[in-house]
Design a protein around this motif. Sequence first.
Motif, short mmCIF file in Angstrom:
data_model
loop_
_atom_site.label_atom_id
_atom_site.label_comp_id
_atom_site.label_asym_id
_atom_site.label_seq_id
_atom_site.Cartn_x
_atom_site.Cartn_y
_atom_site.Cartn_z
N PHE A 26 31.48 76.04 13.53
CA PHE A 26 30.68 75.14 14.34
C PHE A 26 30.77 73.69 13.90
CE2 PHE A 26 28.41 79.23 14.87
CZ PHE A 26 28.63 79.36 16.22
N ALA A 27 31.39 73.42 12.78
CA ALA A 27 31.51 72.05 12.30
C ALA A 27 32.46 71.29 13.22
CB ALA A 27 32.03 72.05 10.87
N GLN A 28 32.04 70.12 13.61
CA GLN A 28 32.84 69.30 14.51
C GLN A 28 32.89 67.87 14.00
OE1 GLN A 28 34.62 70.56 16.94
NE2 GLN A 28 33.79 72.58 16.59
N ASP A 29 33.73 67.10 14.64
CA ASP A 29 33.87 65.68 14.33
C ASP A 29 32.90 64.88 15.19
OD1 ASP A 29 36.23 66.25 12.70
OD2 ASP A 29 37.25 66.60 14.59
N TRP A 30 32.54 63.71 14.70
CA TRP A 30 31.67 62.81 15.46
C TRP A 30 32.29 61.42 15.51
CZ3 TRP A 30 26.98 63.77 17.83
CH2 TRP A 30 26.45 65.04 17.62
N GLU A 38 26.78 58.23 20.27
CA GLU A 38 27.36 59.19 19.32
C GLU A 38 27.95 60.33 20.13
OE1 GLU A 38 24.18 60.41 16.80
OE2 GLU A 38 23.85 58.40 16.02
N MET A 39 29.20 60.71 19.84
CA MET A 39 29.87 61.74 20.61
C MET A 39 30.45 62.80 19.69
SD MET A 39 33.02 61.32 23.35
CE MET A 39 32.19 59.97 24.17
N GLU A 40 30.09 64.07 19.95
CA GLU A 40 30.64 65.19 19.19
C GLU A 40 31.96 65.59 19.85
OE1 GLU A 40 28.93 69.28 17.20
OE2 GLU A 40 28.00 68.52 19.02
N VAL A 41 33.04 65.55 19.07
CA VAL A 41 34.39 65.75 19.61
C VAL A 41 35.22 66.59 18.64
CG1 VAL A 41 34.37 63.52 20.81
CG2 VAL A 41 35.29 63.66 18.50
N LYS A 42 36.44 66.86 19.03
CA LYS A 42 37.44 67.45 18.13
C LYS A 42 38.57 66.43 18.01
CE LYS A 42 39.33 70.29 15.42
NZ LYS A 42 38.82 70.25 14.06
N ILE A 43 38.67 65.80 16.85
CA ILE A 43 39.69 64.78 16.63
C ILE A 43 41.03 65.46 16.37
CG2 ILE A 43 40.47 62.94 15.08
CD1 ILE A 43 37.52 62.24 14.67
N THR A 44 42.06 64.99 17.09
CA THR A 44 43.39 65.55 16.92
C THR A 44 44.32 64.65 16.12
OG1 THR A 44 44.09 64.65 19.05
CG2 THR A 44 43.24 66.90 19.04
N LYS A 54 39.51 65.28 21.74
CA LYS A 54 39.20 66.07 22.92
C LYS A 54 37.69 66.22 22.99
CE LYS A 54 43.43 68.75 23.32
NZ LYS A 54 43.82 68.52 24.69
N LYS A 55 37.17 66.24 24.21
CA LYS A 55 35.75 66.48 24.38
C LYS A 55 35.43 67.89 23.92
CE LYS A 55 34.92 63.31 28.17
NZ LYS A 55 34.46 63.18 29.56
N LEU A 56 34.31 68.05 23.26
CA LEU A 56 33.94 69.35 22.72
C LEU A 56 33.76 70.39 23.82
CD1 LEU A 56 33.48 70.49 19.94
CD2 LEU A 56 31.05 70.08 20.24
N GLY A 61 41.03 70.41 27.83
CA GLY A 61 41.17 69.24 28.68
C GLY A 61 42.12 68.21 28.10
N PRO A 62 42.15 67.04 28.72
CA PRO A 62 43.08 66.00 28.28
C PRO A 62 42.71 65.43 26.92
CG PRO A 62 41.56 65.10 29.89
CD PRO A 62 41.30 66.58 29.83
N THR A 63 43.73 64.95 26.22
CA THR A 63 43.50 64.24 24.97
C THR A 63 43.15 62.81 25.30
OG1 THR A 63 45.05 65.66 23.78
CG2 THR A 63 44.57 63.52 22.80
N LEU A 64 42.01 62.34 24.79
CA LEU A 64 41.54 60.99 25.05
C LEU A 64 41.88 60.10 23.86
CD1 LEU A 64 38.09 62.12 26.41
CD2 LEU A 64 40.07 61.44 27.76
#
Length: 91
Positions: A26-30, A38-44, A54-56, A61-64
């Motif tokens: 459950f640990a994610q990037d911010w 503040e946005m919880e995301v998955k950094i690539t 990517k949006k959590l 979806g697309p890579t932002l």
Amino acid sequence: MKRKVRPASSLIIILYLVILHSFQGFAQDWLYFLDGVEMEVKITEVTTDYVKYKKLKEPEGPTLIMLKANLLKISHDNGTEELIENRASVE
């Protein structure tokens, strides 16, 4: 006299370890933006100038891409944080 470990004790220890390990998923990037969002995301990917993520809620979806100049801080899922100090204006 040797003491035997009861099966119930072993089961409790195993369940504890399984639950503890499951929380790591459950640990994610911010991303912390300059405007206070503040946005919880998955950094690539992180480079010197931008962050790809990517949006959590849309992992397929697309890579932002966000310029680091728009960010205050990046918090990684492993607990490390990166304060963004270079705020050179991008034209």
